[in-house]
Design an enzyme around this catalytic site. Structure first.
Site, PDB file in Angstrom:
ATOM      1  N   ALA A 188      52.660  47.422  34.132  1.00 44.47           N
ATOM      2  CA  ALA A 188      51.240  47.410  34.467  1.00 44.47           C
ATOM      3  C   ALA A 188      50.958  46.160  35.280  1.00 44.47           C
ATOM      4  O   ALA A 188      51.336  45.057  34.890  1.00 44.47           O
ATOM      5  CB  ALA A 188      50.397  47.427  33.197  1.00 44.47           C
ATOM      6  N   SER A 189      50.303  46.328  36.411  1.00 45.77           N
ATOM      7  CA  SER A 189      50.012  45.207  37.300  1.00 45.77           C
ATOM      8  C   SER A 189      48.811  45.565  38.154  1.00 45.77           C
ATOM      9  O   SER A 189      48.422  46.741  38.249  1.00 45.77           O
ATOM     10  CB  SER A 189      51.228  44.909  38.184  1.00 45.77           C
ATOM     11  OG  SER A 189      51.004  43.776  39.011  1.00 45.77           O
ATOM     12  N   LEU A 190      48.216  44.557  38.781  1.00 43.88           N
ATOM     13  CA  LEU A 190      47.133  44.827  39.719  1.00 43.88           C
ATOM     14  C   LEU A 190      47.659  45.637  40.900  1.00 43.88           C
ATOM     15  O   LEU A 190      47.028  46.605  41.333  1.00 43.88           O
ATOM     16  CB  LEU A 190      46.529  43.499  40.197  1.00 43.88           C
ATOM     17  CG  LEU A 190      45.458  43.566  41.271  1.00 43.88           C
ATOM     18  CD1 LEU A 190      44.231  44.329  40.776  1.00 43.88           C
ATOM     19  CD2 LEU A 190      45.058  42.160  41.731  1.00 43.88           C
ATOM     20  N   TYR A 191      48.824  45.245  41.404  1.00 36.92           N
ATOM     21  CA  TYR A 191      49.394  45.941  42.553  1.00 36.92           C
ATOM     22  C   TYR A 191      50.880  45.646  42.650  1.00 36.92           C
ATOM     23  O   TYR A 191      51.397  44.745  41.977  1.00 36.92           O
ATOM     24  CB  TYR A 191      48.704  45.515  43.855  1.00 36.92           C
ATOM     25  CG  TYR A 191      48.936  44.067  44.236  1.00 36.92           C
ATOM     26  CD1 TYR A 191      49.867  43.727  45.216  1.00 36.92           C
ATOM     27  CD2 TYR A 191      48.238  43.039  43.615  1.00 36.92           C
ATOM     28  CE1 TYR A 191      50.087  42.396  45.560  1.00 36.92           C
ATOM     29  CE2 TYR A 191      48.447  41.713  43.955  1.00 36.92           C
ATOM     30  CZ  TYR A 191      49.373  41.400  44.921  1.00 36.92           C
ATOM     31  OH  TYR A 191      49.595  40.086  45.253  1.00 36.92           O
ATOM     32  N   LEU A 192      51.581  46.397  43.469  1.00 37.26           N
ATOM     33  CA  LEU A 192      52.970  46.154  43.844  1.00 37.26           C
ATOM     34  C   LEU A 192      52.971  45.749  45.304  1.00 37.26           C
ATOM     35  O   LEU A 192      52.439  46.478  46.158  1.00 37.26           O
ATOM     36  CB  LEU A 192      53.816  47.409  43.639  1.00 37.26           C
ATOM     37  CG  LEU A 192      55.245  47.386  44.197  1.00 37.26           C
ATOM     38  CD1 LEU A 192      56.112  46.396  43.428  1.00 37.26           C
ATOM     39  CD2 LEU A 192      55.869  48.779  44.163  1.00 37.26           C
ATOM     40  N   GLY A 193      53.553  44.600  45.607  1.00 43.92           N
ATOM     41  CA  GLY A 193      53.605  44.136  46.985  1.00 43.92           C
ATOM     42  C   GLY A 193      54.489  45.005  47.852  1.00 43.92           C
ATOM     43  O   GLY A 193      55.160  45.936  47.381  1.00 43.92           O
ATOM     44  N   GLY A 233      56.785  43.652  50.331  1.00 39.71           N
ATOM     45  CA  GLY A 233      57.826  42.874  50.990  1.00 39.71           C
ATOM     46  C   GLY A 233      59.228  43.242  50.527  1.00 39.71           C
ATOM     47  O   GLY A 233      59.442  44.191  49.777  1.00 39.71           O
ATOM     48  N   HIS A 289      43.687  44.835  35.635  1.00 39.88           N
ATOM     49  CA  HIS A 289      44.232  43.489  35.806  1.00 39.88           C
ATOM     50  C   HIS A 289      45.328  43.157  34.799  1.00 39.88           C
ATOM     51  O   HIS A 289      45.849  42.050  34.782  1.00 39.88           O
ATOM     52  CB  HIS A 289      43.084  42.480  35.682  1.00 39.88           C
ATOM     53  CG  HIS A 289      43.340  41.156  36.322  1.00 39.88           C
ATOM     54  ND1 HIS A 289      43.397  39.971  35.601  1.00 39.88           N
ATOM     55  CD2 HIS A 289      43.566  40.818  37.616  1.00 39.88           C
ATOM     56  CE1 HIS A 289      43.639  38.971  36.435  1.00 39.88           C
ATOM     57  NE2 HIS A 289      43.744  39.437  37.654  1.00 39.88           N
ATOM     58  N   LYS A 325      48.837  42.684  33.053  1.00 40.83           N
ATOM     59  CA  LYS A 325      50.189  42.392  33.564  1.00 40.83           C
ATOM     60  C   LYS A 325      51.174  42.492  32.396  1.00 40.83           C
ATOM     61  O   LYS A 325      51.358  41.540  31.639  1.00 40.83           O
ATOM     62  CB  LYS A 325      50.256  40.979  34.159  1.00 40.83           C
ATOM     63  CG  LYS A 325      49.392  40.570  35.357  1.00 40.83           C
ATOM     64  CD  LYS A 325      48.370  41.409  35.814  1.00 40.83           C
ATOM     65  CE  LYS A 325      47.417  40.954  36.872  1.00 40.83           C
ATOM     66  NZ  LYS A 325      47.281  39.613  37.258  1.00 40.83           N
ATOM     67  N   ASP A 343      62.547  49.079  27.308  1.00 45.81           N
ATOM     68  CA  ASP A 343      62.936  49.540  25.968  1.00 45.81           C
ATOM     69  C   ASP A 343      62.063  48.839  24.920  1.00 45.81           C
ATOM     70  O   ASP A 343      60.869  49.075  24.883  1.00 45.81           O
ATOM     71  CB  ASP A 343      64.428  49.328  25.732  1.00 45.81           C
ATOM     72  CG  ASP A 343      65.286  50.286  26.575  1.00 45.81           C
ATOM     73  OD1 ASP A 343      64.759  51.350  26.965  1.00 45.81           O
ATOM     74  OD2 ASP A 343      66.447  49.963  26.839  1.00 45.81           O
TER      75      ASP A 343
END
Length: 445
Positions: free
Chosen positions: A23-28, A30, A118, A120, A125
Site C-alpha cells: 500500500a502506497s500513495l503511488y508507484l514511481g 523510474g 496515504h 505505506k 508473507d
C-alpha cells in the site's frame, strides 16, 4: 529491527511464497521502480511454474496520484496485470470528497490535495514493513524517512493484509485494459452517494478492526495459547498496536490515541516528534502547549522540504511552512514555554526530509519506551482528509529501546534548534501574499 532503505523490498518479493501486499500513495516510473516491478514479475512467474506455490500480489495506490500523466503507476503495473490476471490485484482508492464540479475544475496536479490513500505498508508473507515512504526512487536514494520491519509477525501481518484488502474492496479496480470498475455491491466513490459510500466503506474497514480486537480479547483470556510468546515461552517485552485514521469514512482511531498520548504525557517526560511537513492541528497544538511534558519537534528546513524548487505555486509551499513554524514559535514564546517546547530544523545537503513519528521518554530514562511510526504527519490532512496508518510500539526491551534511541538521535543530530533570529534570516523571508494565502490553504497540505 530498524531498517534502512537499502534493505527494503526486492529480496523480500523474490522469496515470498504466499502473499505480497503493498500500500502506497503511488508507484514511481523510474528505473528503480521498474526493477521492483521486474521482481514481482519474476516472483509471479516462478509461482506459476511451481505447483506448490500460490503467490498473490495485491497493490493499493491512490487513484489521483497513481493516474497522473501519460506514464504513471497504472501503466507501470498494467503488463503484470495483463499477464498474471488471476494472481494480481491493483486497487486505486478515490476519495469520496473529490466529486462533481470540484472533480472537473481542480487541475490534475492539485486534485490530490482533496484527499488521498496515504498508507505505506509493505508485506511479504508474515513479515511487514511499516513506513512513511512511497514506492519512489527518491526514497531509496536521498529522501530521509523511517522504516520498521516486523519479522515473522503473523498477527500484525494478517491485520494489515486484511486492512489493505478492505480498503481495496471499496476502491476502484484496475483492469487489464486500463479501465477501472467497482466490485459488485460496492458504492462508486465519486459517482455514488457520498454518505452511502462512506457508510459502506466504514463498515467494511471496521470489520477488520473489530475482528482483530475480538481475536486479541480471546487471546488475553487464553494466554497459554498465545502465539506471541517468545520462542522460549517467556514473557513478552514488546507490544505492537496498529492505528488507523480515515476521517472521510468516520474512522478516528489514530487521532484519538495520539490525543490521549499527548494528554497523558507525564510532567518531566520528553516527547520527540518529527514531521516532514510541520502543520499541527489546532487540537495537537493546544495539547503540546498545555502539557507538562517537554517537546522537541523536528521538521524540514526550507531547503530539504519536498516542494523546494518546485515550479509555480507549489514552489511557495516551503515558505508557507516557514510561516506556520514561525507562528507556532511565537506562540511558544508568548506563553513562556521556551524551556519546555523546542523546535528544530533538519539539514542535509542534496536530501529531502520526509520522516515522521514520535518517541516517548519517561522521566529519568535515557531510552524511549514508545514510538509511533507510519504515514501520518500530525497535520490537518493526516487527521481530516487522507487514509493513514501507523503502529505504536511499546517496549521494555533494552535492545530495542537502544535502537529506537539511536534512530531518534541520528535524525536530530542533523538538526539545529530554531530561535528568534532563525526567522530573520534572508532565506526565511516569506512574501506577503504567501502569509495571506497560507491560512486559506493550510488545510490542503
Amino acid at each position: 529491527m530498524l531498517l534502512t532503505e537499502k534493505l527494503l523490498k526486492k529480496a523480500r518479493i523474490k522469496t515470498a511464497q504466499r502473499r505480497v501486499v503493498m500500500a502506497s500513495l503511488y508507484l514511481g516510473t523510474g528505473q528503480l521502480e521498474q526493477e521492483l516491478v521486474d521482481c514481482m514479475e519474476e516472483a509471479l512467474q516462478h509461482s506459476k511454474e511451481n505447483r506448490h506455490s500460490d503467490l498473490k500480489i495485491s497493490i493499493l495506490l491512490d487513484y489521483t496520484r497513481g493516474s497522473r500523466g501519460q506514464i504513471n503507476s497504472r501503466t507501470m503495473l498494467l503488463p503484470l496485470l495483463q499477464r498474471f490476471t488471476s494472481q494480481m490485484r491493483v486497487s486505486l482508492y478515490h476519495t469520496p470528497d473529490l466529486r462533481g464540479l470540484l472533480r472537473l475544475l481542480v487541475p490534475q496536479r492539485f486534485n490530490e490535495t482533496i484527499g488521498v490513500q496515504h498508507i505505506k505498508v509493505y508485506l511479504f508473507d508474515d513479515s511487514v514493513i511499516i513506513s512513511g515512504a512511497n514506492l519512489s526512487d527518491s526514497y531509496f536514494t536521498n529522501r530521509q524517512d523511517r522504516y520498521v520491519l516486523l519479522e515473522n509477525c503473523r498477527e500484525v501481518a494478517d491485520f494489515f493484509s486484511n486492512l489493505v484488502e478492505a480498503v481495496g474492496d471499496v476502491s476502484l479496480q484496475l483492469q487489464p485494459d486500463d479501465s477501472v470498475t467497482v466490485l459488485e455491491g460496492m458504492v462508486h466513490p465519486y459517482k455514488g452517494n457520498r454518505q452511502d459510500f462512506s457508510a459502506v466503506a466504514r463498515k467494511r474497514i471496521m470489520e477488520v478492526v473489530n475482528t482483530a480486537r475480538m481475536r486479541q480479547q480471546l487471546q488475553q483470556h487464553r494466554p497459554e495459547e498465545s502465539e506471541d510468546e517468545g520462542e522460549d515461552g517467556g514473557e513478552e517485552d514488546t507490544w505492537v498496536f496498529p492505528l488507523i485514521q480515515m476521517k472521510p469514512l468516520g474512522i478516528r482511531v489514530d487521532e484519538q490515541v495520539t490525543q490521549r498520548l499527548l494528554t497523558d504525557a507525564e510532567p518531566d517526560s520528553t516527547v520527540f516528534l518529527t514531521s516532514g511537513y510541520f502543520n499541527l492541528t489546532r487540537a495537537y497544538v493546544r495539547l503540546v502547549l498545555g502539557a507538562g511534558a517537554s517537546y522537541r519537534i523536528l521538521t524540514a528546513s526550507p531547503e530539504v522540504n519536498g516542494f523546494f524548487g518546485a515550479k509555480g505555486v507549489a514552489g511557495a509551499i516551503p515558505a508557507a511552512y516557514v510561516h506556520i513554524a514561525r507562528q507556532f514559535y511565537n506562540q511558544v514564546r508568548q506563553l513562556g514555554q521556551e524551556e519546555r517546547v523546542h523546535l528544530h530544523e533538519y539539514h542535509r545537503p542534496q536530501w529531502t526530509f520526509h520522516a515522521k513519528g514520535l518517541w516517548y521518554y519517561l522521566q529519568g530514562q535515557d531510552r524511549p519506551c514508545l514510538t509511533l511510526i507510519g504515514s501520518p504527519n500530525f497535520g490537518y490532512r493526516s487527521v481530516h482528509r487522507d487514509l493513514e496508518a501507523q503502529i505504536a510500539i511499546v517496549t521494555e526491551s533494552e535492545e530495542l529501546q537502544s535502537q529506537l534511541q539511536e534512530e531518534q538521535e541520528t535524525l536530530y543530530r542533523r538538526s539545529t534548534e530554531v530561535s528568534g533570529s532563525t526567522f530573520e534570516r534572508p532565506d526565511r523571508y516569506v512574501k506577503l501574499w504567501v502569509k495571506l494565502v497560507t491560512p486559506l490553504i493550510k488545510n490542503f497540505f
